[in-house]
Design a protein around this motif. Structure first.
Motif, short mmCIF file in Angstrom:
data_model
loop_
_atom_site.label_atom_id
_atom_site.label_comp_id
_atom_site.label_asym_id
_atom_site.label_seq_id
_atom_site.Cartn_x
_atom_site.Cartn_y
_atom_site.Cartn_z
N PHE A 1 2.59 0.61 4.98
CA PHE A 1 1.64 1.69 4.74
C PHE A 1 2.04 2.94 5.51
O PHE A 1 2.09 4.04 4.97
CB PHE A 1 0.24 1.22 5.16
CG PHE A 1 -0.79 2.29 5.16
CD1 PHE A 1 -1.25 2.83 3.98
CD2 PHE A 1 -1.30 2.78 6.35
CE1 PHE A 1 -2.19 3.83 3.98
CE2 PHE A 1 -2.24 3.78 6.36
CZ PHE A 1 -2.69 4.31 5.17
N ILE A 2 2.35 2.76 6.80
CA ILE A 2 2.74 3.90 7.63
C ILE A 2 4.02 4.53 7.08
O ILE A 2 4.18 5.75 7.03
CB ILE A 2 2.93 3.46 9.10
CG1 ILE A 2 1.63 2.91 9.66
CG2 ILE A 2 3.45 4.59 9.94
CD1 ILE A 2 0.57 3.93 9.90
N VAL B 1 0.87 -1.17 0.00
CA VAL B 1 0.00 0.00 0.00
C VAL B 1 0.90 1.22 0.00
O VAL B 1 1.52 1.54 1.00
CB VAL B 1 -0.90 0.02 1.25
CG1 VAL B 1 -1.87 1.17 1.15
CG2 VAL B 1 -1.64 -1.27 1.40
N ILE C 1 3.40 6.80 4.25
CA ILE C 1 2.94 8.12 4.68
C ILE C 1 4.14 9.01 4.96
O ILE C 1 4.20 10.17 4.54
CB ILE C 1 2.04 8.02 5.93
CG1 ILE C 1 0.76 7.28 5.60
CG2 ILE C 1 1.72 9.40 6.46
CD1 ILE C 1 -0.14 7.09 6.80
N PHE D 1 1.17 4.91 -0.09
CA PHE D 1 0.45 6.17 0.04
C PHE D 1 1.22 7.30 -0.63
O PHE D 1 0.68 8.37 -0.88
CB PHE D 1 0.23 6.48 1.52
CG PHE D 1 -0.98 7.30 1.76
CD1 PHE D 1 -2.23 6.72 1.75
CD2 PHE D 1 -0.89 8.66 1.96
CE1 PHE D 1 -3.35 7.46 1.94
CE2 PHE D 1 -2.02 9.41 2.15
CZ PHE D 1 -3.25 8.81 2.15
N LEU E 1 7.11 8.71 3.70
CA LEU E 1 7.76 9.01 2.42
C LEU E 1 7.01 10.12 1.72
O LEU E 1 7.61 11.02 1.12
CB LEU E 1 7.77 7.74 1.56
CG LEU E 1 8.50 7.85 0.23
CD1 LEU E 1 9.96 8.17 0.44
CD2 LEU E 1 8.34 6.59 -0.58
#
Lengths: 361, 289
Positions: free
Chosen positions: B94-95, B35, B98, B37, B100
Motif C-alpha cells: 500500500f505504501i 491495495v 502511494i 493507491f 508509485l
C-alpha cells in the motif's frame, strides 16, 4: 579428477553465495526488538541532543533553521504515528488532519476567545486526543486496510468542513494568529528561540516514546500488534489499549499542530489534507516506525532531501516516490533498521544463531 | 421533470467512469489482495495518453484501445517489479503504491504540464428524445461501460478462469495444490484491472477535462465504490458506482454543491463501519499485517 575440482569449486561458490545472502539478510533483518548496549544508546542520545541543541549556532542560515523547525514539529507528529503503527500496528493516512484538529482548535481559541499559545495548548492537545479516539472507534470493528481508508475519508472530510466553515474556520484562506506569548526573558519571535521551543517539545516526545517502548504498556501494545487473538486470550483489554494508543497519538499530533500553527502564524485547510497525510505516512515508513529515532530520520530525509539535492518541486516529488519504493523493497524496516544493522555488522558482535547481540547489556 | 431526466442521464455517464475504476479496484483489492493507491493515476495516465494520441490526429476509439493496452502494460510492469515482492506484506504494498502514485503524477507533469487537458467531443451529436437532450458521447460511454461490466461479471462468475480465481482467493494453498497458478492469476487480475483503468481514463477525458491531479481525487471514489459494494464483487461495484454517481449528480443539481464530496465520504465511512463486508457482500480483503 576435474569433476571433483569442479564440484568443489561449485560448493565453494555455493557457500560464498550463501554467505553473501547471509550478509544481505543481516542488513535487511528486522531487529527492532534487539536492544543495543545501554552505553551505545546513551552515547547516541547525548550526541544527537548535543547536535540538535548546537544547530542554531552552527551558522547555517535562516533558511536552514526554518526547515529544521518544520522537520522537528513534523517529527513530533510522526512520533504519535510511529507509536500507533510501530508499536500497536494501526496505520493511519489521515494523521495530518489530526494535527489540523490541534492547530485549528488553538487558532479558533485564539481568534474567538483570545487565548494565547500556552493556555490553548492543553485544550488543543486534549481535543486532538479525543478526536483521535473517536476516529479510532471503527478500528475495533474493521481491520487494517479498511481502517486506513476510513482515516483517509476523515481527512478529506475534515478539509471540506474547514473549507465550508465560513468565518469560524476562515474558509479556504484559513486563520491567522499572533506570536507565542513570551516567557520572562524569552521572546519567541526570534527564530532560534522558536527552534528551541519546538526542540523541547521534540525531546518530550522522544522521552515519552522511549519510556512507552520499554514499559509494560509498550510490551502490551506490541503483543496486540503481533497477535490480537492471543493478546485477548491472555487477558489484555485489546479494545481499550487500541483506543488508548490512538488517543496518545492524538496528543502528539495536537502538540505538533499547535507548534506548526505558531511557527507558520497562518494555517489553511490544504496544510492538513490528503497529501500532507500521505507524506506523514511516507516519512514514518521511510524512517522506520518501530525505532526510537526512525520517525526523526524520516522527517529529516523528506524535509531536507529537496534542499540537499537542489531539486525543483516536481523532481523532488519524483525523488520521494523513488526513495519510498527503494526503501520498501530493500529496507522494509526503514532507514533506521538499515543503520542499526550496519552498526551491528560493523561492531561484529552479531550472534548468528541467537540473532541477538553478544555484548547486549 | 425534463431537467431531472437530464441530470439522471448526466449522472449515469459520470457513474460509468466511477464504475470502471471501482471494478478495477474491487478485482485488484478483493481478488489479488493488493491495495493499489496508484490506480487513480493509472486512470489519469490513460486519459493523458488518449489526449496525446487524439491530439496527434488519431481516432478517439482507436486511441481508447491503445490507452487501455498502454495502462495494462503499465500494470504488468508495476506488478512484476513492485507488488510481487510485497504480497505477504500488504501494508508495504500500500505504501509503495502511494510512492508509485506520486511518481506517475509528477512524471506526467514533467512530460506534459500541470494544466488541464481536454479533447473535443469525438462524436459531436446530440439526440433529442422526448424533449430531453442527450449528448451521444455520454450514451456511448454508458454503453461501453455496460459491455465491460457484462464481460467482467460473466468472466468472474461463469468461466473456469473466474472460478479458479475465486478458489485461489478463498483458499490459496488448496488452490495451488489443485494446480492453479495463483501467482499468474494475481498478475492477470492486476493487468485486467489496470486495463479497465486505462479505458476509464479515455472515457473520462471524452466527458470532461482532466489534470494530472485527477487520479488522486478519483481514487478515493474508486475505493468507496468497491467497499460499498463489497470487495471482489463486480455487481456490488456497479451498485456502489450508481449510488455514488447519483448522489453526486443529484446533489450537484439540487443540494449544496460545495458539500458534494462530503456526501460520498460520509456514505463510505458509514458503510465501512456498519457493514465492512459491503452492501452485497464480498471478501474482507487481504489480512492486515
Amino acid at each position: 579428477m576435474p569433476m571433483t575440482d569442479n564440484s568443489a569449486a561449485k560448493t565453494g561458490a555455493a557457500t560464498e553465495g550463501a554467505r553473501a545472502r547471509d550478509r544481505l539478510a543481516l542488513l535487511t533483518a528486522d531487529n527492532a526488538s534487539v536492544p543495543l548496549p545501554a552505553g551505545v544508546q546513551a552515547v547516541t542520545a547525548i550526541l544527537l541532543a548535543a547536535l540538535l541543541i548546537a544547530l542554531p549556532w552552527l551558522g547555517l542560515g535562516y533558511r536552514f533553521l526554518s526547515i529544521a523547525i518544520t522537520t522537528l514539529y513534523t517529527a513530533i507528529g510522526l512520533y504519535g504515528l510511529g507509536l500507533q503503527f510501530g508499536q500497536a500496528g494501526i496505520m493511519s493516512v489521515g494523521h495530518a488532519a489530526l494535527m489540523g484538529v490541534g492547530a485549528y482548535a488553538s487558532a479558533i481559541l485564539s481568534v474567538q476567545l483570545g487565548l494565547g499559545f500556552w493556555t490553548s495548548l492543553p485544550f488543543a492537545m486534549a481535543l486532538s486526543a479525543i478526536v483521535g479516539g473517536v476516529i479510532g472507534l471503527p478500528t475495533l470493528r474493521v481491520g487494517g486496510q479498511h481502517y486506513i481508508i476510513i482515516t483517509f475519508c476523515f481527512c478529506a472530510l475534515f478539509v471540506i468542513v474547514l473549507t465550508n466553515g465560513g468565518t469560524f474556520t476562515g474558509s479556504a484562506t484559513g486563520l491567522d494568529v499572533g506570536s507565542v506569548t513570551p516567557l520572562p526573558g524569552i521572546n519567541f519571535d526570534k527564530l532560534s528561540n522558536n527552534y528551541y521551543l519546538v526542540l523541547a517539545a521534540l525531546f518530550l516526545a522522544l522521552a515519552a516514546t522511549y519510556l512507552i517502548g520499554i514499559s509494560r504498556y509498550g510490551r502490551t501494545l506490541r503483543a496486540i500488534r503481533e497477535n490480537e487473538q492471543l493478546a485477548r486470550s491472555v487477558g489484555i483489554n485489546v479494545d481499550l489499549h487500541k483506543l488508548g494508543v490512538l488517543m496518545v497519538s492524538g496528543l502528539f499530533a495536537g502538540l505538533a499542530g499547535v507548534l506548526q500553527l505558531y511557527y507558520l502564524r497562518h494555517i489553511s485547510p490544504t496544510l492538513f489534507g490528503a497529501f500532507p497525510s500521505l507524506y506523514l505516512a511516507l516519512m514514518v515508513m521511510l524512517g522506520g516506525a518501530r525505532y526510537l529515532y526512525g520517525p526523526l530520520i524520516g522527517a529529516v530525509i523528506v524535509n531536507f532531501l529537496p534542499e540537499v539535492l537542489n531539486l525543483d518541486p516536481v523532481d523532488s516529488r519524483i525523488a520521494y516516490g523513488v526513495c519510498l519504493l527503494l526503501v520498501i523493497l530493500l529496507l522494509p524496516g526503514g532507514v533506521a533498521a538499515g543503520i542499526k544493522n550496519i552498526y551491528c555488522a560493523l561492531a561484529g558482535g552479531f550472534d548468528r544463531q541467537g540473532g541477538g547481540l553478544n555484548g547486549r547489556a | 421533470m425534463d431537467i431531472f431526466v437530464q441530470q439522471l442521464v448526466n449522472s449515469l455517464s459520470v457513474a460509468s467512469v466511477t464504475i470502471l475504476i471501482g471494478i478495477g479496484i474491487t478485482l485488484i483489492f478483493g481478488l489479488a489482495g493488493i491495495v493499489n493507491f496508484a490506480h487513480g493515476e493509472f486512470l489519469m495516465v490513460g486519459g493523458m495518453a488518449t489526449w496525446f494520441m487524439v491530439g496527434a490526429g488519431m481516432n478517439f476509439f482507436v486511441a481508447l484501445v491503445f490507452a487501455g493496452l498502454l495502462v495494462g502494460a503499465l500494470g504488468f510492469a508495476a506488478e512484476r517489479c513492485l507488488f510481487r515482492f510485497t504480497l505477504n506484506r500488504p501494508m508495504n504494498g500500500f505504501i509503495m503504491s502511494i510512492g508509485l502514485s506520486v511518481i506517475l503524477q509528477h512524471a506526467i507533469i514533467r512530460v506534459f504540464n500541470e494544466f488541464q487537458k481536454s479533447i473535443t467531443d469525438p462524436v459531436g451529436l446530440v439526440w433529442t428524445i422526448g424533449g430531453v437532450d442527450i449528448i451521444a458521447m455520454r450514451a456511448i460511454v454508458v454503453a461501453i461501460t455496460a459491455v465491460i461490466v457484462a464481460i467482467t461479471y460473466f468472466g468472474i462468475s461463469r468461466s473456469r478462469y473466474g472460478m479458479a480465481l475465486r478458489a485461489s482467493v478463498s483458499d490459496r494453498d488448496t488452490a495451488e495444490l489443485m494446480g492453479i497458478p495463483v501467482r499468474r492469476y494475481v498478475t492477470g487480475v492486476f493487468i485486467y484491472g489496470s486495463l479497465l483503468a486505462g479505458i476509464g481514463g479515455a472515457l473520462m477525458i471524452s466527458l470532461f477535462p482532466i489534470t494530472p491531479f485527477t487520479g488522486s481525487v478519483i481514487i478515493i471514489r474508486g475505493f468507496a465504490v468497491s467497499l460499498i459494494g463489497g470487495l471482489g464483487n463486480v455487481g456490488g461495484a456497479v451498485v456502489g458506482g450508481l449510488v455514488l454517481g447519483l448522489v453526486d449528480g443529484l446533489s450537484a443539481g439540487y443540494g449544496y454543491p460545495e458539500w458534494t464530496d462530503a456526501y460520498s465520504l460520509v456514505v463510505m465511512i458509514l458503510i465501512l463501519v456498519l457493514r465492512p463486508q459491503g452492501l452485497l457482500g464480498g471478501t474482507l480483503g487481504p489480512k492486515a499485517s
